[in-house]
Design a protein around this motif. Structure first.
Motif, PDB file in Angstrom:
ATOM      1  N   ASP A 167      58.552  22.820  41.621  1.00  0.00           N
ATOM      2  CA  ASP A 167      57.578  22.692  42.751  1.00  0.00           C
ATOM      3  C   ASP A 167      58.127  21.882  43.808  1.00  0.00           C
ATOM      4  O   ASP A 167      57.685  21.324  44.770  1.00  0.00           O
ATOM      5  CB  ASP A 167      56.256  21.652  42.106  1.00  0.00           C
ATOM      6  N   GLY A 187      46.955  24.178  45.908  1.00  0.00           N
ATOM      7  CA  GLY A 187      47.895  25.360  46.218  1.00  0.00           C
ATOM      8  C   GLY A 187      48.980  25.364  47.065  1.00  0.00           C
ATOM      9  O   GLY A 187      49.520  26.258  47.571  1.00  0.00           O
ATOM     10  N   VAL A 235      49.126  21.070  42.898  1.00  0.00           N
ATOM     11  CA  VAL A 235      48.268  21.941  41.981  1.00  0.00           C
ATOM     12  C   VAL A 235      46.717  22.280  42.428  1.00  0.00           C
ATOM     13  O   VAL A 235      46.479  23.348  42.620  1.00  0.00           O
ATOM     14  CB  VAL A 235      48.175  21.582  40.596  1.00  0.00           C
ATOM     15  N   PRO A 293      52.100  15.857  42.194  1.00  0.00           N
ATOM     16  CA  PRO A 293      51.614  16.745  41.188  1.00  0.00           C
ATOM     17  C   PRO A 293      50.485  17.438  41.156  1.00  0.00           C
ATOM     18  O   PRO A 293      49.996  18.519  41.706  1.00  0.00           O
ATOM     19  CB  PRO A 293      52.202  16.777  39.720  1.00  0.00           C
ATOM     20  N   ASP A 294      49.367  16.636  41.203  1.00  0.00           N
ATOM     21  CA  ASP A 294      48.083  16.945  41.051  1.00  0.00           C
ATOM     22  C   ASP A 294      47.462  17.438  42.537  1.00  0.00           C
ATOM     23  O   ASP A 294      46.837  18.509  42.436  1.00  0.00           O
ATOM     24  CB  ASP A 294      46.923  15.790  40.632  1.00  0.00           C
TER      25      ASP A 294
END
Length: 408
Positions: free
Chosen positions: A207, A378, A375, A371-372
């Motif tokens: 990512d 998007g 995700v 990270p949260d």
């Protein structure tokens, strides 16, 4: 361009490694190019044809001793990076700490990082790929990770500058591109260290682009101790007058390609025919085009200046100051107050910047990526530490325009 001492007529000599070498000043004394007739430790064979002194080395000012023959500086020099002297804690110790995310709160490392400051007028740089260069020529604004020119002036070749690239590219190119501008105000920059930036430390490799963020405020490198900066909230900054787009060749030559003309909202070509081949790798650009306007590009931020009780669009024209953005010289009044105006919002409870709006959709950039949040929204990584996504305008909350004032 960098010339040999004989060609320039400058009798500048610099002490380094117990010897004294003819030298050329770089970035107003932030670094030097040393020349030698004989091979010396750390020196490389100069790629320039037929030099009288065929060996050369680029060194930062902090690596040299006495400087003989230097002219008086035309402006106040930048604050150097200061490392506390200690018998057991020298440069190697601090460098080791700078590469360890767990050492972010170490008092010695914190003190060293705090010595690197941005002031109004500090020259900042951002290393670009050919694709990114094309983006800036079409209207992108300075954002993301950047560096003081003073700290990286000794990195003069594509291979050396590769450590500062944030697009995930390597250092095998024949040319490196750089955006250089003057900082309008220290409030626009943040040190990427501490709790507010821990989300990037946890970002999985799939990512992210470019090298990992260490959270110490220093560039990941096995040989350099370079403090890094991040535009606050990853925001775009208004392009100041006379910002430049630069190319560095494999020979270590600096070539100014374009200069930003604030009133015309475009880039004026500065480079002559002998250097236009440096632009052949830039997509969608004709090297023969004299001027590239960017006025139709939607802008996510602008400077707003107050004059005689009325707000006007302003421009940073440093080191002179701030003035009204106007085509005619008579209307370019110095402003009485100035602020950077930008737009914030929240989507799925994630704080974001609003970059632009198209057909009911908003282009968002995450202020504090983790990270949260990546995700959940998007978001896609555009470059090191910069994550963007599209969101339906109807789902966005707390949409507001905010002014960040500068002290005059």
């Amino acid at each position: 361009m960098t010339l040999t001492p004989q060609a320039s007529g400058i009798e500048l000599r610099v002490g380094y490694g117990g010897a004294v070498y003819p030298a050329e000043e770089i970035a107003r004394g932030a670094a030097y190019e040393l020349f030698s007739a004989d091979e010396a430790p750390g020196f490389e064979w100069s790629p320039r044809p037929g030099p009288a002194l065929p060996w050369r080395k680029f060194v930062h000012v902090t690596e040299v001793g006495a400087v003989h023959g230097a002219a008086e500086p035309a402006e106040e020099p930048e604050a150097p990076l200061l490392v506390p002297l200690h018998r057991d804690r020298g440069w190697a110790y601090v460098h080791q700490l700078s590469q360890q995310p767990g050492a972010a709160g170490d008092p010695t490392l914190t003190a060293v990082r705090a010595s690197a400051v941005v002031r109004r007028g500090t020259r900042m740089v951002k290393v670009l790929s050919a694709q990114q260069l094309a983006g800036y020529m079409r209207g992108w604004l300075p954002h993301g990770y950047c560096y003081r020119e003073h700290d990286v002036a000794h990195l003069r070749t594509p291979g050396a500058l590769a450590v500062l690239r944030g697009d995930g590219g390597g250092g095998g190119d024949d040319v490196a591109y750089v955006l250089r501008w003057r900082a309008a105000d220290p409030v626009d920059y943040d040190v990427p260290a501490g709790a507010a930036h821990r989300g990037l430390l946890a970002m999985p490799p799939r990512d992210r682009l470019g090298p990992p963020v260490l959270g110490t405020g220093f560039v990941p490198s096995n040989a350099q101790l370079i403090p890094e900066f991040l535009t606050r909230d990853c925001a775009d900054l208004p392009m100041p007058a006379n910002a430049t787009l630069i190319a560095y060749t494999a020979e270590g030559v600096e070539v100014v390609l374009y200069s930003y003309q604030a009133e015309q909202r475009g880039w004026l070509r500065m480079v002559g025919p002998q250097w236009r081949h440096l632009l052949t790798a830039v997509p969608g650009l004709s090297p023969d085009q004299e001027y590239l306007p960017t006025g139709d590009t939607p802008r996510s931020t602008q400077l707003v200046g107050g004059y005689a009780g009325t707000d006007y669009e302003a421009v940073a024209d440093l080191p002179g100051g701030f003035r009204v953005l106007a085509m005619t010289r008579a209307a370019r009044y110095p402003v009485e107050s100035v602020a950077r105006r930008l737009r914030y919002a929240r989507w799925r409870d994630v704080p974001c910047l609003v970059l632009r709006e198209e057909a009911g959709w908003l282009r968002l950039r995450l202020c504090r990526p983790n990270p949260d949040a990546v995700v959940g929204t998007g978001s896609q990584c555009q470059e090191r530490g910069v994550y963007e996504t599209w969101a339906p305008g109807a789902e966005v909350t707390d949409d507001q325009v905010v002014d960040v004032p500068y002290a005059l």
